[in-house]
Scaffold this active site. Structure first.
Site, PDB file in Angstrom:
ATOM      1  N   ASN A   1       0.824  -1.207   0.000  1.00  0.00           N
ATOM      2  CA  ASN A   1       0.000   0.000   0.000  1.00  0.00           C
ATOM      3  C   ASN A   1       0.857   1.255   0.000  1.00  0.00           C
ATOM      4  O   ASN A   1       0.952   1.948  -1.003  1.00  0.00           O
ATOM      5  CB  ASN A   1      -0.949  -0.001   1.205  1.00  0.00           C
ATOM      6  N   ASP A   2       1.507   1.541   1.125  1.00  0.00           N
ATOM      7  CA  ASP A   2       2.263   2.785   1.250  1.00  0.00           C
ATOM      8  C   ASP A   2       3.374   2.909   0.213  1.00  0.00           C
ATOM      9  O   ASP A   2       3.668   4.013  -0.262  1.00  0.00           O
ATOM     10  CB  ASP A   2       2.861   2.891   2.656  1.00  0.00           C
ATOM     11  N   ILE A   3       3.977   1.789  -0.167  1.00  0.00           N
ATOM     12  CA  ILE A   3       5.109   1.836  -1.100  1.00  0.00           C
ATOM     13  C   ILE A   3       4.668   2.064  -2.541  1.00  0.00           C
ATOM     14  O   ILE A   3       5.509   2.183  -3.430  1.00  0.00           O
ATOM     15  CB  ILE A   3       5.941   0.545  -1.008  1.00  0.00           C
TER      16      ILE A   3
ATOM     17  N   ALA B   1       0.845   3.059   7.483  1.00  0.00           N
ATOM     18  CA  ALA B   1       1.196   4.424   7.871  1.00  0.00           C
ATOM     19  C   ALA B   1      -0.034   5.277   8.155  1.00  0.00           C
ATOM     20  O   ALA B   1       0.081   6.427   8.564  1.00  0.00           O
ATOM     21  CB  ALA B   1       2.040   5.086   6.779  1.00  0.00           C
TER      22      ALA B   1
END
Length: 463
Positions: free
Chosen positions: A391-393, A432
């Site tokens: 997700n965040d990456i 995050a």
């Protein structure tokens, strides 16, 4: 005897260096582990036969207890729990440094560094540094463990004046070390420990979830420097060398990861990483935007008719234990003439190398796995980016939203692929705590559900 001990310690040190070299690549990692095990075994045996060592019964009992616990953990630990396990182990190294520093302070004559109340100044400096770094490592690692296992919120926990308070405590530690060297008082010794314990907590709680892999690496470095500091106090060359190896390798890895994330290495060391004095902004409001929801049959059709597919694994793949299903999917696509590769972000998962370990467990060929800087440009030529549990990456907010906590962090440019197949349990935010606008792009199809089950359903639809 002293000459033989020194020779054995040198051999152990060389084996530890070979272990680190072997662990730098999946193909040689097993050999590296063997070197490390042999080196540690040799070091333990050499220490046991040292003339100043007695109390064999207690030592054997301690080894038996520790060995039993370690064996049980090694056999039962899940791959998804490795990050928090590493943080927990780092805390034990820090606590060990504190305990050894205390033993040396109250029994200095055993270590030939003086007598109680009259310890050599150089030894007090070495001891206090090992004590302080060990205490910071202990409590900092406990906070990291809590964040990684979900017992503490993964969002940055901040308050006004936090960095100023950390700076004041850091300055106070230096003054306390000076007072300890001047007076030799136990009061200053334990005050150093208490302040360092508090500083360890305050340094790690403002770190956001997306940045935790770097913090785990940095805490590893701290544990090494703590061991090296105590090694000087004990006049133990092996402990100095081993601690320096761990400290330097952890710091280098943290620097490489910070560079890959466009973060400040100094802010990691000082504990200012990932958080500001103000609380993080609220999640983005996407209004009435709707995501394109798809099914396994849709994904199977798209991938089967693709020429190039790039698989992007994330922590969701680890939680679902979907790596073997992903490998099976890649094999089926390969038989259909589809080119399949894997893209690994430096902080994918919850610790450095997490995804590489999972893919290696599934026997994914090493030549199909590429780091971010080597594959990012290939997304523009890819027909499909299969994002499984990441997700965040992959969040474009890192490039487009200056107010985002992850702004400036290089991401995998999956949005450049013709079609993005995004496997995720829901449209919720990532670790995050940041929403991902990629979910709502026209070329994105959301495949909501368990990563393993969804991948297996895609396989069934293909066969």
């Amino acid at each position: 005897m002293a000459t033989l001990s020194s020779l054995a310690y040198i051999i152990s040190s060389v084996l530890f260096i070979l272990a680190l070299r072997g662990l730098s690549h999946p193909e040689s990692s097993r050999q590296g582990l063997h070197f490390g095990m042999i080196g540690m075994g040799l070091a333990i045996v050499t220490t046991l036969f040292a003339p100043q060592v007695d109390g064999w019964v207690w030592i054997i009992i301690a080894i038996a207890i520790g060995g039993t616990i370690g064996t049980h953990i090694a056999k039962t630990i899940e791959m998804t729990a490795l990050p928090e396990l590493m943080a927990a182990f780092h805390s034990l190294v820090g606590l060990a440094a504190v305990c050894v520093a205390g033993a040396a302070f109250y029994n200095p004559e055993i270590f030939n560094i003086g007598t109680p109340g009259d310890i050599k100044t150089a030894s007090l400096i070495e001891m206090s540094l090992g004590l302080a770094i060990g205490a910071i490592t202990f409590t900092g690692s406990i906070i990291a463990w809590g964040k990684l296992c979900g017992k503490i919120s993964g969002k940055p926990i901040t308050f006004i004046g936090q960095h100023k308070l950390n700076a004041m405590l850091g300055g106070a530690l230096i003054l306390m070390i000076i007072m300890l060297c001047w007076t030799g008082s136990a009061f200053w010794f334990w005050l150093i420990a208490l302040v360092a314990f508090a500083l360890g907590v305050l340094m790690i709680i403002p770190i956001g979830g997306a940045d935790m892999p770097v913090i785990v690496s940095m805490l590893n470095s701290y544990s090494g420097w703590a061991a090296a500091g105590i090694g000087f106090t004990l006049h133990n060359n092996l402990l100095i060398i081993t601690g320096a190896l761990v400290g330097a390798s952890g710091a280098i890895l943290s620097y490489i990861m910070c560079k890959g994330m466009n973060r400040s290495f100094l802010s990691v060391v000082l504990g200012g990483f990932g958080g500001d004095d103000q609380a993080s902004g609220a999640a983005e409001d996407f209004g009435d935007r709707n995501a394109n929801l798809g099914a396994a049959e849709d994904a199977a059709y798209i991938m089967k008719n693709a020429s190039k597919v790039i698989i992007v694994p994330g922590y969701g793949m680890a939680v679902a234990q979907a790596q073997h299903a992903v490998r099976e999917l890649a094999d089926i696509l390969g038989k259909e003439g589809v080119e399949v590769t894997y893209a690994i972000h430096p902080v994918a998962g919850r610790m450095p190398g997490h995804m590489n370990v999972l893919l290696a467990e599934a026997n994914v060929p090493y030549d199909e796995v590429f780091e971010m800087e080597d594959i990012n440009r290939d997304f523009a030529q890819a027909d499909v980016a299969y994002v499984i549990g990441a997700n965040d990456i992959t969040n474009p907010a890192a490039k487009n939203d200056a107010s985002s906590p992850i702004y400036g962090m290089p991401i995998l440019d999956v949005e450049n692929a013709k079609t993005v197949l995004f496997v995720k349990r829901s449209l919720g935010s990532g670790y995050a705590g940041i929403d991902n606008p990629l979910f709502f792009e026209d070329n994105t199809m959301m495949l909501l559900g368990d990563a393993k089950k969804m991948t297996e359903n895609i396989i069934k639809a293909m066969t």
